[in-house]
Every structure is written in structure tokens, then in C-alpha cells.
Design an enzyme around this catalytic site. Structure first.
Site, short mmCIF file in Angstrom:
data_model
loop_
_atom_site.label_atom_id
_atom_site.label_comp_id
_atom_site.label_asym_id
_atom_site.label_seq_id
_atom_site.Cartn_x
_atom_site.Cartn_y
_atom_site.Cartn_z
N CYS A 212 0.84 -1.21 0.00
CA CYS A 212 0.00 0.00 0.00
C CYS A 212 0.87 1.25 0.00
O CYS A 212 1.95 1.26 0.59
CB CYS A 212 -0.92 0.01 1.23
SG CYS A 212 -2.15 1.34 1.19
N CYS B 213 -1.29 3.78 7.36
CA CYS B 213 -2.18 3.66 8.51
C CYS B 213 -1.52 2.71 9.54
O CYS B 213 -1.18 1.58 9.20
CB CYS B 213 -3.53 3.10 8.09
SG CYS B 213 -4.35 4.12 6.86
N CYS C 277 -3.03 -0.96 10.31
CA CYS C 277 -3.36 -1.86 9.19
C CYS C 277 -2.16 -2.72 8.82
O CYS C 277 -1.05 -2.22 8.63
CB CYS C 277 -3.81 -1.04 7.98
SG CYS C 277 -4.20 -2.06 6.54
N CYS D 91 -10.93 -6.99 7.46
CA CYS D 91 -10.41 -5.65 7.17
C CYS D 91 -9.09 -5.41 7.88
O CYS D 91 -9.01 -5.60 9.09
CB CYS D 91 -11.35 -4.57 7.68
SG CYS D 91 -12.90 -4.48 6.85
#
Ligand code: SAH
Length: 345
Positions: free
Chosen positions: A111, A115, A118, A336
Site C-alpha cells: 500500500c 495507517c 493496518c 479488514c
């Protein structure tokens, strides 16, 4: 190296056949095999003659994804480790409910963002996925849904690995094929893009693809807190995000959904709740309170049900629609924030 045939548009495929002294409609046939039937090799294109298949073979390759491993959760969620042509892996997740099959799709290997809660953010961003690598994930899960649940995919969410709006061009190119009647023909309103909140790209999406659903991972409506847990938010402050969301609503007339996790000691005070209520009040929106899925970091702990209920009451008392989403597939790290290619490590 041979060119990937799937980088060609329908017109380019037709032009190729004209150049080769063949009938242009051969291009339509190839296009159908690739995008409607999802075939992985030229040999399987059985309505083309052997010499035409050989011609394709000498000019093109098909860099199709391969499903490396599959894990099934107790709750029926299916996680795929998807191997790309260069050996890199991404994950995608098929989430069944009583009536729906939702495909959760990755848009990047790793990514672009950071964050802190995450698991995907801990992998470095290796590269963007190509349009066909995104499309293939969807096609593979459509087939799985038909096989295991006797129905096609009903929804697609870009909530897998990566930040879709940081790979905008390829994501929308894939969705063009997914929504095209000569591809999968899925209705755009069944597709949700989830973003950490890149204002400029939200505006671009509003202008170019107003029919998609938009979700924004908010997690705090206080700039100082949001910057701590989502450091990139220093570059994209809440004010700019709000301005982009106004633009989104004015252009699309569709409400944004805010994704929000409540953590103990991080965003669980009355001040945090008030800030969220105030933020939601400024733009037509809904709130999805999602459960935190542990990624083994002691700093983050899911707040109590009582705290989550406080959030819910405060929002609902101001007329804001709230849903509380239970996590799915957490026993196989498919929920998630848990996608991190663990089985490969
Ligand atoms: N980059 C996009 C797409 C990822 S969606 C985005 O940020 O929106 C994945 C969702 O799960 C996001 O809302 C993300 O904030 C949330 N998430 C990340 N880590 C999580 C975790 N450990 N537990 C619960 N949700 C998490």
C-alpha cells in the site's frame, strides 16, 4: 517480450486482425474469450482456427493471475492468495451472506499509505496492479461464487490491499471492463471504492464515475488524532477532505459512507464522538462502525461495546444512519486490515 493481449482495446484487436489479413470480427471473438469467458490461453479459444490461434501465440501472451492458496473461514469467507505473473502475491476475499456474494479486491501490492493499525501498510508498496490483474481477481471470485453459492457476485468492494485512488487509472480501467455489457456487465452502483481520503482524487472520481459508491476510512474527525494513526493525513487534512466530499455529494447526489473503528484510549472520548457527529453533519453521510481486527499490536485495542453504543446513540440522535459491522473471516486473517500475505511469509 510478447505483449499482453489484454492491454489491447477491442478496436486494437480488430485492427490487429485487419493488419494480418484476417476478418476484423476475429477481434470481437478474442475479446469475448478474454473478457466475458475469462479464458487463460489461446488454445481454449475454440471458435478460432488452429492457424489463427498460432498467430495469436506468436504475437501475444496472456499474463493471467493464478490462485495460489485458498483458505476458508468458519463463517464461509474465502480468502485467495493470488499470484501475479512476476511472482508477487496479493489477497482477495469472497464474503458470502444469506443473499449476497461480495468480492473484496486488492488494487496494489502492499500500500502507498501508512495507517498504523493496518497490516497491509506494514508491507512496502511494491507496485500498482494492472487493470487485468484487478479484473482477474473479480472474475475468479465470480466463478467461486457460482461454484460454492450458486449465484454470481452481487457486489464488489475495493477494500483489499492498497489504496485504490492511488492507482486510479488502472482501477477505473478494470471497472470499465467489469461494468461493460460485453464484459461482466455489473451495475456501477454495486461497486464501492474505499479510500483513506485523497481529496483531489475523490473529486476526479465524482466527475468521471459518479455512479460508484464511495467509502472513506475516517477513524477520527479530529485532525490531531487522525494524523497520529494515519500519518499521511498531514498531507490531506480533514478540511480538504470535507471540501472534496461536498463536491462528491453535489456532483453525484450519493452519500459517502464513513468507515470508523473505535479504539480504547485513542478515539473513545466524548470529544471524539462530538467531533464525528459534527463532521457528519456537514455532509450527507452514513457511518459504518467496524470492528477492530487485531494485527498483534498492543497499542490498539477494540473499545467496549458500551463505547460503540455511545457513538451509535450520539449519531442516531442527530439523524445520522449508523451500521455496526461485524468482522468476517478473522480466523484466517481475511478481515479488514489483516491482509498481509501471511501464508507466504
Ligand atoms: N486503502 C483503502 C482501502 C482499504 S479498505 C482505505 O483505506 O479505505 C480496508 C478498511 O479496513 C479501511 O477502512 C481500513 O481503515 C480498515 N482497517 C485497516 N486496518 C484495520 C484493522 N486492523 N481492523 C479493522 N479495520 C481496519
Amino acid at each position: 517480450m510478447k505483449q499482453d493481449v489484454r492491454a489491447l482495446s477491442l478496436d486494437e484487436l480488430r485492427a490487429f486482425f485487419i493488419e494480418q489479413g484476417e476478418k476484423p470480427f476475429r477481434g470481437n471473438q478474442v475479446y469475448q474469450w478474454l473478457w466475458q469467458k475469462g479464458i487463460h490461453d489461446f488454445e481454449g479459444m475454440t471458435n478460432l482456427s488452429v492457424p489463427i490461434r498460432a498467430l495469436l501465440e506468436t504475437h501475444f501472451s496472456i499474463n493471467h493471475i493464478a490462485i495460489d492458496t485458498q483458505q476458508k473461514s468458519k463463517d464461509g469467507t474465502l480468502k485467495n492468495a493470488v499470484r501475479l505473473h512476476d511472482g508477487l502475491i496479493v489477497e482477495s476475499v469472497l464474503i458470502p451472506t444469506a443473499t449476497r456474494s461480495t468480492a473484496c479486491v486488492s488494487s496494489q501490492v502492499g500500500c502507498s499509505l501508512d495507517c498504523t493499525f493496518c497490516a497491509t501498510a506494514r508491507l512496502k508498496r511494491m507496485r500498482n496492479l494492472n487493470p487485468d490483474e484487478i479484473y482477474d481477481q473479480v472474475m475468479a471470485m465470480d466463478q467461486q461464487s457460482r461454484m460454492y453459492f450458486n449465484r454470481p457476485l452481487s457486489n464488489i468492494v475495493f477494500m483489499g490491499m492498497g489504496e485504490p485512488l492511488m492507482n486510479y487509472k488502472n482501477v477505473v480501467a478494470a471497472i470499465d471492463k467489469i461494468t461493460d455489457p460485453s464484459g461482466m456487465g455489473m451495475a456501477p452502483r454495486r461497486i464501492t471504492l474505499s479510500t483513506s481520503g485523497i481529496p483531489k482524487m475523490i473529486k476526479k472520481l465524482a466527475e468521471e464515475y459518479p455512479k460508484f459508491k464511495l467509502a472513506v476510512s475516517l477513524h477520527s474527525a479530529r485532525q490531531s488524532i487522525r494524523e497520529q494513526i494515519m500519518p499521511f493525513a498531514k498531507t490531506f487534512p480533514l478540511e480538504d477532505l470535507l471540501e472534496a466530499l461536498h463536491y462528491w455529494y453535489d456532483t453525484t447526489k450519493s452519500r459517502v459512507t464513513f468507515e470508523y473503528v473505535v479504539w480504547e484510549g485513542i478515539n473513545d472520548t466524548a470529544e471524539d464522538i462530538d467531533a464525528l457527529v459534527a463532521y457528519c453533519h456537514q455532509v450527507p453521510s452514513k457511518v459504518n462502525l467496524i470492528q477492530y481486527n487485531s494485527i498483534g499490536d498492543a497499542q490498539f485495542k477494540q473499545a467496549s461495546n458500551a463505547k460503540v453504543a455511545e457513538y451509535q446513540q450520539a449519531l442516531e440522535s442527530k439523524g445520522i444512519v449508523v451500521t455496526i459491522r461485524n468482522s468476517r473471516g478473522s480466523d484466517i486473517d481475511a478481515a479488514c486490515g489483516q491482509l498481509a500475505n501471511k501464508t507466504q511469509v
